[in-house]
Each structure stands twice: as C-alpha cells, then as structure tokens.
Design an enzyme around this catalytic site. Structure first.
Site, mmCIF file in Angstrom:
data_model
loop_
_atom_site.group_PDB
_atom_site.id
_atom_site.type_symbol
_atom_site.label_atom_id
_atom_site.label_comp_id
_atom_site.label_asym_id
_atom_site.label_seq_id
_atom_site.Cartn_x
_atom_site.Cartn_y
_atom_site.Cartn_z
ATOM 1 N N LYS A 80 0.819 -1.219 0.000
ATOM 2 C CA LYS A 80 0.000 0.000 0.000
ATOM 3 C C LYS A 80 0.855 1.271 0.000
ATOM 4 O O LYS A 80 2.023 1.254 0.358
ATOM 5 C CB LYS A 80 -1.005 -0.053 1.148
ATOM 6 C CG LYS A 80 -2.117 -1.059 0.799
ATOM 7 C CD LYS A 80 -3.270 -1.090 1.737
ATOM 8 C CE LYS A 80 -4.300 -2.102 1.163
ATOM 9 N NZ LYS A 80 -5.326 -2.449 2.141
ATOM 10 N N ARG A 121 -3.026 -10.354 4.795
ATOM 11 C CA ARG A 121 -3.367 -10.470 3.369
ATOM 12 C C ARG A 121 -2.232 -9.835 2.570
ATOM 13 O O ARG A 121 -2.003 -8.636 2.680
ATOM 14 C CB ARG A 121 -4.691 -9.746 3.129
ATOM 15 C CG ARG A 121 -5.173 -9.753 1.696
ATOM 16 C CD ARG A 121 -6.447 -8.926 1.551
ATOM 17 N NE ARG A 121 -6.926 -8.926 0.193
ATOM 18 C CZ ARG A 121 -6.458 -8.136 -0.770
ATOM 19 N NH1 ARG A 121 -5.484 -7.287 -0.519
ATOM 20 N NH2 ARG A 121 -6.967 -8.194 -1.989
#
Ligand code: PMM
Length: 278
Positions: free
Chosen positions: A219, A255
C-alpha cells in the site's frame, strides 16, 4: 494445515495470498487478468506457503471505478471453482451479495467484503445463508471518493466503534459472531499516519474480541517510506515486516501479494517464539 517442514516451527497467523483477477490492480498491473493465469498464480502462492487464496475481480485501489456485476462474476467464479476444487481454502474479495453467493457455491469458504456490508444491503443475509466466514473491513465509501473521508479524532477508537456497529448489523441479519473476522481497512479512507496509528493500536480493535485480518501489502503508506524511484515490489520487504508485527499483535491473518516473503518472515517469528519457550 499443520506445518510439516522439518525444523520449521510455524507461527499460527494465517497467510492470505492475493489473487487479483483484474486488468487494473495497482499492484500487479493486471497480469493475472486471464483466468488461467490467475489459477497458475494462485497455485504458486500456495507453493510459497499461502494458507488461503483471496480471489477478487474488482479493484479497490484509490480512484478505481466499479466493475459491472456480470463482469465481476465472469472473472472470479471459474478461478474459485478451480482453486477450491483442488482443496485450497479460498476467500472471495467482493462487496456484492450475488457475487459472494456464487463464489460460495463455487467453493469459497470466506467472504471478504471490504465494505463490511455497507455497499450491498443484501450482504448480511446472504452471508448468513451461506454460513461462510465473513471478513468485515472498515470502510467509509467507494474508492472514487474514499480519500476525502479520512477525517478522524481518534482513528483507532473510531474504526473500532464503526466496526462494532457493522458487527451488530451483520449479527442482526443472521451472521453468527463466530464466523466474523475484522479488518482495520488500511488505506481505505485513511491517510499515511492514520494507517500507522491503526497498526500501532491493534489492541484497540482487538477489544471487540474477534479475529483480526491485516492488509498492508504494497500500500501507498509503505511506498511513502521508500526512495521515490522504488518499485511496487520494493514494498514487499516492509510488507513482510508489517506481517510479523501484526502476528505479534495477535492477528488471525495477513493479506499479502508476496506470500514467500511473509511466510519466511513468519517462520523467523515462529522460531523466535519457540526459542523463548526453550
Ligand atoms: N485491501 C485491498 C483489497 N481487499 N481486503 C481486506 N480484507 N483488507 C484489505 O486491506 C484489502 C482487501 C486493496 O489492495 P489490492 O488491490 O492490492 O488487493
């Protein structure tokens, strides 16, 4: 599945590998658009040590537009059927109840809904009907406007309280609490420092007493720590470190895109913890 590798003491945190069946995911450039490539990629992730494969047909990257329901189904169902048919534990990354239902019929065991039921009013009752496990992620709005929704006084407490409301709504719709997993939703209506405040205070989310999934992989807030010329893959090392720290903070699962790096990092943590036990 018990870890049978000689000499490896595995950490109990589950590794969820990302299988994006999308042409526009920011993180893998849509290389896995085609079903066959997605299946092959999923099998590689399992070989790398994934416990769960998370199959998604709609990108939720900041600014992304929605995918038509039929197109989402067309992307994910064949991939889920094949992977689940091979005995792999599969989750479906979708905000749509109809897609979740078809995915469970195709063999998915987990519904991973980044909107925690807010995007589709039918999600709670469908999740209840299927009896699947359900990941409820903190979410305030669709990707085209989420960056404007990142206003908090105390991000950890507000994410906890907003997720508690979603838990109440989901349970009212018939979802059994034992099936629920919570996710702080890193990057979804959160700015860089707010993601760190959530990670540093995972204990606040843990107060709800439910398993936690952490999705930091690749991210923007990790990219922001790297030199300007760093590639997206350069975010895999910081991702693996976040995986270890999340596991230490008690996460049920992480994840990630690069399963191998996270698996190796969790193995180090497992060995470290076994050393402490003597
Ligand atoms: N992040 C993305 C997509 N799905 N699901 C959960 N539960 N948690 C997340 O943090 C999450 C998610 C966006 O990342 P991607 O487009 O690289 O998959």
């Amino acid at each position: 599945m018990p870890d049978e590798r000689p000499g490896v003491v595995s950490n109990p945190t589950l590794v969820m590998g990302v299988v994006n069946v999308t042409p526009d995911s920011f993180s893998d450039g849509g290389r896995w658009f085609d079903a066959e490539a997605a299946i092959a990629h999923g099998l590689e992730l399992v070989a790398d040590g994934a416990d769960i494969l998370d199959v998604g047909g709609e990108s939720t990257r900041p600014g992304a537009a929605r995918v038509e329901p039929d197109e989402e189904l067309r992307r994910v169902v064949p991939v889920i059927r094949e992977l689940a048919g091979r005995g792999i534990r599969v989750s479906v990354d979708t905000m749509r109840a109809a897609t979740a239902q078809a995915a469970v019929e195709a063999g998915a065991e987990i519904i991973n809904d980044v909107s925690a039921g807010l995007a589709d009013a039918a999600m709670g009752s469908i999740a209840a009907e299927t009896g699947a496990q359900y990941v409820a992620m903190h979410w305030r709005g669709h990707s085209d406007r989420m960056d404007s929704l990142a206003e908090y006084h105390d991000v950890a407490a507000e994410v906890r309280d907003e997720l508690a409301q979603r838990v109440d709504a989901l349970v009212a719709a018939g979802v059994v609490p034992e099936k629920l997993i919570l996710d702080p939703g890193l990057g979804f209506a959160k700015r860089g420092e707010q993601n760190w405040q959530l990670l540093g205070r995972l204990d606040v989310l843990a107060e709800l007493g439910l398993p936690m999934l952490v999705g930091a992989s690749r991210k923007r807030f990790l990219g922001a720590m790297l030199p300007a010329e760093a590639s997206v893959a350069d975010r895999d090392l910081p991702t693996a470190v976040v995986s270890v720290l999340s596991a230490q903070a008690g996460a049920w699962g992480v994840r990630v895109h690069d399963v191998q790096a996270t698996r190796r990092a969790l193995d180090v943590l497992g060995a470290w913890q076994s050393g402490r036990r003597g």
